[in-house]
Enzyme design. Structure first.
Site, mmCIF file in Angstrom:
data_model
loop_
_atom_site.group_PDB
_atom_site.id
_atom_site.type_symbol
_atom_site.label_atom_id
_atom_site.label_comp_id
_atom_site.label_asym_id
_atom_site.label_seq_id
_atom_site.Cartn_x
_atom_site.Cartn_y
_atom_site.Cartn_z
ATOM 1 N N ASP A 121 0.843 -1.183 0.000
ATOM 2 C CA ASP A 121 0.000 0.000 0.000
ATOM 3 C C ASP A 121 0.892 1.253 0.000
ATOM 4 O O ASP A 121 1.894 1.293 -0.707
ATOM 5 C CB ASP A 121 -0.969 -0.046 1.190
ATOM 6 C CG ASP A 121 -2.053 1.026 1.136
ATOM 7 O OD1 ASP A 121 -3.051 0.811 0.430
ATOM 8 O OD2 ASP A 121 -1.886 2.072 1.786
ATOM 9 N N ASP A 140 -7.360 -8.157 -5.076
ATOM 10 C CA ASP A 140 -7.194 -6.703 -5.215
ATOM 11 C C ASP A 140 -6.847 -6.398 -6.669
ATOM 12 O O ASP A 140 -5.720 -6.638 -7.103
ATOM 13 C CB ASP A 140 -6.091 -6.232 -4.267
ATOM 14 C CG ASP A 140 -5.709 -4.780 -4.466
ATOM 15 O OD1 ASP A 140 -6.442 -4.050 -5.163
ATOM 16 O OD2 ASP A 140 -4.667 -4.375 -3.914
ATOM 17 N N HIS A 168 -6.256 -6.940 -0.720
ATOM 18 C CA HIS A 168 -5.289 -5.841 -0.693
ATOM 19 C C HIS A 168 -4.345 -5.930 0.497
ATOM 20 O O HIS A 168 -3.141 -5.714 0.360
ATOM 21 C CB HIS A 168 -6.041 -4.508 -0.673
ATOM 22 C CG HIS A 168 -5.142 -3.320 -0.586
ATOM 23 N ND1 HIS A 168 -4.304 -2.931 -1.608
ATOM 24 C CD2 HIS A 168 -4.937 -2.422 0.417
ATOM 25 C CE1 HIS A 168 -3.630 -1.856 -1.259
ATOM 26 N NE2 HIS A 168 -4.002 -1.519 -0.024
#
Length: 330
Positions: free
Chosen positions: A150, A279, A308
């Site tokens: 991320d 994701d 994710h």
């Protein structure tokens, strides 16, 4: 007359009990659980110790406390995090590897247990300066492995590409490090709308609805876990960082373009990829292909059942990659 006096005493006693109960509840919401027993810094909220058994460490800078976990001995492994999570996301990796290496996991300013600096803009550039200060000024790390996912990708890789001589290896998962395109760009533009910004600030949307819908069912149905992701953001003001991060995906485009140009400084390092395939925003085929074009020799783990937040959904995949890098170093 006695009735009035008794009534007054009853009211006073009731108010006293309520105040005491309130004070006790407030005391229960915070705790001191530090490695340095002389440090009385309080955690801002209580987290389940079965899930997160680690004692806290604090880096003090300009009157602000940045929280981090530092467990084990040996080669340092730095675990980053993104939005809206904190070092809690990395808890199972820490548990598994702290007997084999020194595992460090920080909370960015305004996230987890960390304080928020005054007038903090929550930009990736500001976060990078705090990470650098922690790793190099405070912990004085000379060599380390870094794990990114991320927003931990752009921020962690910014630190790594600025100090490639210190990097022993990199694990990259569900992230990017260039100007956003496609679904990632669309997501950012959507989160920049007034309606979505209000939803994040007013309803803690990112740390509740979005987070819970993005992790595995076992985690999302465990209150100790969902509470840990929600509790860092009890007020509208505390949610500012969770709203700004997705906006910065496009607002920080120039900075991201500059970062992409520096990725080649890590091409001679051991790099491993982990992609949670549920994701389709930052683990899409196009993003996988771009990463592989930059690091063509890197081993890849494809996780069909992970979303994710791969550290939450498949911590064992990170342990596998990190053990392989550690073995090659040793």
């Amino acid at each position: 007359m006695k009735t009035k006096n008794n009534l007054g005493k009853t009211v006073l006693l009731t108010l006293t009990i309520v105040l005491l109960m309130g004070n006790n509840m407030q005391a229960q919401e915070k705790e001191v659980y530090n490695k340095d027993i002389t440090n009385k810094k309080e955690r801002p909220f209580i987290v389940d110790k079965g899930e997160y058994p680690f004692k806290s460490n604090w880096f003090e800078k300009d009157g602000v406390s940045m929280h981090y976990i530092d467990e084990g001995e040996g080669i340092p492994i730095v675990l980053t995090h993104g939005n809206p999570d904190w070092s809690f996301l990395n808890r199972n990796i820490i548990k598994e590897l702290s007997g084999e290496a020194r595992v460090i996991a920080y909370d960015l300013p305004g996230f987890g247990f960390s304080d928020t600096p005054e007038n903090y803009g929550f930009t990736p550039q500001e976060h990078v300066e705090w990470i650098k200060a922690l790793l190099f000024e405070h912990l004085k790390l000379d060599k380390f492995i870094i794990v990114v996912q991320d927003w931990g990708g752009p921020t962690g890789l910014s630190v790594a590409t600025s100090n490639p001589d210190k990097v022993l290896g990199v694990v990259i998962s569900n992230t990017w490090a260039w100007k956003a395109e496609g679904k990632l760009e669309g997501f950012s533009m959507y989160m920049r709308t007034p309606e979505m910004e209000a939803k994040v600030i007013d309803n803690n949307y990112f740390a509740t609805t979005l987070m819970q819908s993005s992790i595995n069912k076992k985690s999302s149905s465990t209150k100790a876990i969902t509470d840990a992701y929600e509790m860092p953001f009890p007020t509208k003001e505390s949610r500012k960082g969770t709203a700004i991060f997705p906006q910065q995906i496009t607002l920080a485009s120039d900075w991201l373009v500059d970062l992409e140009g520096k990725l080649n400084t890590l091409q001679d390092k051991p790099v491993e990829f982990i992609f949670g395939l549920k994701d389709d925003t930052v683990a899409s085929q196009s993003i996988q292909d771009k990463w592989r074009s930059i690091f063509p020799k890197a081993p890849v783990q494809l996780l069909p059942e992970a979303g994710h937040f791969t550290q939450e959904d498949s911590p064992e995949s990170f342990v596998f990659s990190l053990r392989r890098i550690l073995k090659n170093i040793e």
